[in-house]
Write a protein that holds these residues in place. Structure first.
Motif, mmCIF file in Angstrom:
data_model
loop_
_atom_site.group_PDB
_atom_site.id
_atom_site.type_symbol
_atom_site.label_atom_id
_atom_site.label_comp_id
_atom_site.label_asym_id
_atom_site.label_seq_id
_atom_site.Cartn_x
_atom_site.Cartn_y
_atom_site.Cartn_z
ATOM 1 N N ALA A 41 0.836 -1.209 0.000
ATOM 2 C CA ALA A 41 0.000 0.000 0.000
ATOM 3 C C ALA A 41 0.872 1.260 0.000
ATOM 4 C CB ALA A 41 -0.937 -0.007 1.215
ATOM 5 N N TYR A 42 1.929 1.241 0.790
ATOM 6 C CA TYR A 42 2.837 2.386 0.787
ATOM 7 C C TYR A 42 3.543 2.523 -0.563
ATOM 8 C CZ TYR A 42 2.451 3.634 5.735
ATOM 9 O OH TYR A 42 2.000 4.081 6.955
ATOM 10 N N GLN A 43 3.887 1.399 -1.176
ATOM 11 C CA GLN A 43 4.536 1.453 -2.486
ATOM 12 C C GLN A 43 3.588 2.019 -3.532
ATOM 13 O OE1 GLN A 43 7.863 0.736 -3.239
ATOM 14 N NE2 GLN A 43 7.251 1.796 -5.098
ATOM 15 N N ARG A 44 2.321 1.661 -3.439
ATOM 16 C CA ARG A 44 1.331 2.215 -4.373
ATOM 17 C C ARG A 44 1.300 3.736 -4.268
ATOM 18 N NH1 ARG A 44 -3.282 1.842 -7.315
ATOM 19 N NH2 ARG A 44 -5.031 3.145 -6.722
ATOM 20 N N ARG A 45 1.328 4.226 -3.038
ATOM 21 C CA ARG A 45 1.347 5.675 -2.836
ATOM 22 C C ARG A 45 2.605 6.279 -3.458
ATOM 23 N NH1 ARG A 45 1.653 8.691 2.955
ATOM 24 N NH2 ARG A 45 3.664 7.668 2.979
ATOM 25 N N ALA A 46 3.736 5.658 -3.220
ATOM 26 C CA ALA A 46 4.998 6.170 -3.774
ATOM 27 C C ALA A 46 4.971 6.161 -5.298
ATOM 28 C CB ALA A 46 6.174 5.339 -3.256
ATOM 29 N N ASP A 47 4.330 5.169 -5.885
ATOM 30 C CA ASP A 47 4.246 5.076 -7.350
ATOM 31 C C ASP A 47 3.371 6.172 -7.954
ATOM 32 O OD1 ASP A 47 5.894 2.871 -7.222
ATOM 33 O OD2 ASP A 47 4.284 1.403 -7.512
ATOM 34 N N LEU A 48 2.397 6.672 -7.211
ATOM 35 C CA LEU A 48 1.525 7.742 -7.696
ATOM 36 C C LEU A 48 2.212 9.106 -7.689
ATOM 37 C CD1 LEU A 48 -1.818 6.823 -5.894
ATOM 38 C CD2 LEU A 48 -1.380 6.699 -8.344
ATOM 39 N N ILE A 49 3.180 9.266 -6.844
ATOM 40 C CA ILE A 49 3.776 10.583 -6.621
ATOM 41 C C ILE A 49 4.458 11.180 -7.852
ATOM 42 C CG2 ILE A 49 5.553 11.802 -5.287
ATOM 43 C CD1 ILE A 49 4.518 10.103 -2.892
ATOM 44 N N PRO A 50 5.266 10.432 -8.618
ATOM 45 C CA PRO A 50 5.897 11.062 -9.789
ATOM 46 C C PRO A 50 4.878 11.682 -10.752
ATOM 47 C CG PRO A 50 6.942 8.966 -9.343
ATOM 48 C CD PRO A 50 5.743 9.070 -8.438
ATOM 49 N N ASN A 51 3.767 11.003 -10.994
ATOM 50 C CA ASN A 51 2.731 11.556 -11.871
ATOM 51 C C ASN A 51 2.084 12.797 -11.261
ATOM 52 O OD1 ASN A 51 3.111 9.553 -13.795
ATOM 53 N ND2 ASN A 51 1.614 8.204 -12.835
ATOM 54 N N LEU A 52 1.854 12.750 -9.966
ATOM 55 C CA LEU A 52 1.267 13.892 -9.270
ATOM 56 C C LEU A 52 2.203 15.101 -9.350
ATOM 57 C CD1 LEU A 52 -1.183 14.692 -7.487
ATOM 58 C CD2 LEU A 52 0.201 14.070 -5.514
ATOM 59 N N GLU A 65 10.640 24.332 -4.501
ATOM 60 C CA GLU A 65 11.036 23.834 -3.185
ATOM 61 C C GLU A 65 10.062 22.766 -2.678
ATOM 62 O OE1 GLU A 65 11.325 25.661 1.250
ATOM 63 O OE2 GLU A 65 12.165 26.896 -0.351
ATOM 64 N N THR A 66 8.788 23.021 -2.830
ATOM 65 C CA THR A 66 7.774 22.059 -2.395
ATOM 66 C C THR A 66 7.855 20.778 -3.206
ATOM 67 O OG1 THR A 66 6.315 23.877 -1.757
ATOM 68 C CG2 THR A 66 5.299 21.705 -2.031
ATOM 69 N N LEU A 67 7.992 20.913 -4.526
ATOM 70 C CA LEU A 67 8.073 19.734 -5.393
ATOM 71 C C LEU A 67 9.321 18.905 -5.075
ATOM 72 C CD1 LEU A 67 6.928 21.405 -8.728
ATOM 73 C CD2 LEU A 67 5.609 19.827 -7.304
ATOM 74 N N GLU A 68 10.441 19.575 -4.861
ATOM 75 C CA GLU A 68 11.671 18.859 -4.518
ATOM 76 C C GLU A 68 11.544 18.162 -3.167
ATOM 77 O OE1 GLU A 68 14.854 21.694 -4.817
ATOM 78 O OE2 GLU A 68 14.966 21.492 -7.003
ATOM 79 N N GLY A 69 10.840 18.803 -2.238
ATOM 80 C CA GLY A 69 10.608 18.188 -0.928
ATOM 81 C C GLY A 69 9.830 16.896 -1.044
ATOM 82 N N VAL A 70 8.829 16.881 -1.916
ATOM 83 C CA VAL A 70 8.045 15.666 -2.131
ATOM 84 C C VAL A 70 8.926 14.580 -2.753
ATOM 85 C CG1 VAL A 70 6.123 14.664 -3.433
ATOM 86 C CG2 VAL A 70 5.845 16.876 -2.315
ATOM 87 N N ILE A 71 9.716 14.950 -3.724
ATOM 88 C CA ILE A 71 10.582 13.974 -4.402
ATOM 89 C C ILE A 71 11.597 13.382 -3.426
ATOM 90 C CG2 ILE A 71 12.367 13.733 -6.181
ATOM 91 C CD1 ILE A 71 10.717 15.882 -7.782
ATOM 92 N N LYS A 108 1.929 19.429 2.243
ATOM 93 C CA LYS A 108 2.405 20.742 1.781
ATOM 94 C C LYS A 108 2.078 20.939 0.304
ATOM 95 C CE LYS A 108 6.137 21.054 5.113
ATOM 96 N NZ LYS A 108 7.585 20.933 5.326
ATOM 97 N N LEU A 109 2.234 19.873 -0.471
ATOM 98 C CA LEU A 109 1.923 19.953 -1.901
ATOM 99 C C LEU A 109 0.444 20.262 -2.113
ATOM 100 C CD1 LEU A 109 2.936 19.599 -4.835
ATOM 101 C CD2 LEU A 109 2.325 17.183 -4.622
ATOM 102 N N MET A 110 -0.418 19.647 -1.329
ATOM 103 C CA MET A 110 -1.853 19.886 -1.475
ATOM 104 C C MET A 110 -2.225 21.316 -1.088
ATOM 105 S SD MET A 110 -3.074 17.391 -2.928
ATOM 106 C CE MET A 110 -2.264 15.926 -3.455
#
Length: 191
Positions: A41-52, A65-71, A108-110
């Motif tokens: 489930a955590y991996q699924r979330r991580a997989d969604l992040i690059p597209n987001l 800065e926010t985008l880099e923080g998420v990455i 923060k991204l949201m």
């Protein structure tokens, strides 16, 4: 002599079965399987992040800065893996801290997204947001089921006479996920 050896083996097999050894093995495997589902489930979330991030980047490129923080948080969270045989409280806490860092970065991204009405109306973003919300619900559900499996296993190996055999065969108590410090207090909201 051969007959005596067979009788001893049969007696040993019956005593292991009656002491709950097989049940301990089964319950231990359930805990491992449930942990695997938590990681999935955590991996699924991580997989969604690059597209987001890519979708947000198109609308809010100056929010670097926010985008880099998420990455960075995603990289840290996906690097942290725990083998199901090593679910110590310390390892679970490290895993949880890495995942909490990612959750914080996503929050923060949201907040950034709120400043971009065109982005909030983008169909791709809306789908990703829905998938992310669903994944967060899956994570909570998988963590709950993992906790139930740990409780069942820990209770079983601690009951008499199972506790005698559990110690003899190295069936150790498993760790739970614990609530993060401060989660028992409501957040302060200021407008």
């Amino acid at each position: 002599m051969k007959k005596l050896v067979h009788i001893v083996y049969l007696g040993l097999a019956l005593s292991l079965t009656s002491c709950g050894y097989n049940t301990m093995v089964e319950k231990d495997e359930v805990v491992s399987e449930k942990w695997s589902q938590v990681e999935n489930a955590y991996q699924r979330r991580a997989d969604l992040i690059p597209n987001l991030v890519a979708t947000v980047k198109g609308y809010a490129s100056h929010e670097k800065e926010t985008l880099e923080g998420v990455i960075k948080a995603r990289a840290k969270a996906t690097k942290m893996n725990i083998n199901a045989d090593n679910l110590t409280p310390e390892n679970i806490q490290k895993f949880q801290q890495a995942q909490s860092g990612l959750s914080s970065a996503l929050s923060k991204l949201m907040v950034v997204v709120e400043r971009y009405p065109d982005l909030k109306a983008n169909q791709n973003f809306l789908e990703l947001q829905t998938q992310l919300e669903g994944t967060e619900n899956r994570i909570a559900n998988e963590r709950r089921m993992f906790g139930e499996a740990v409780k069942d296993y820990n209770s079983y190996i601690r009951k008499f006479p199972n506790n005698l055999f559990a110690g003899m065969f190295d069936f150790d108590k498993r760790a739970y996920f614990e609530a993060e410090k401060g989660s028992d207090k409501a957040p302060k909201v200021e407008f």
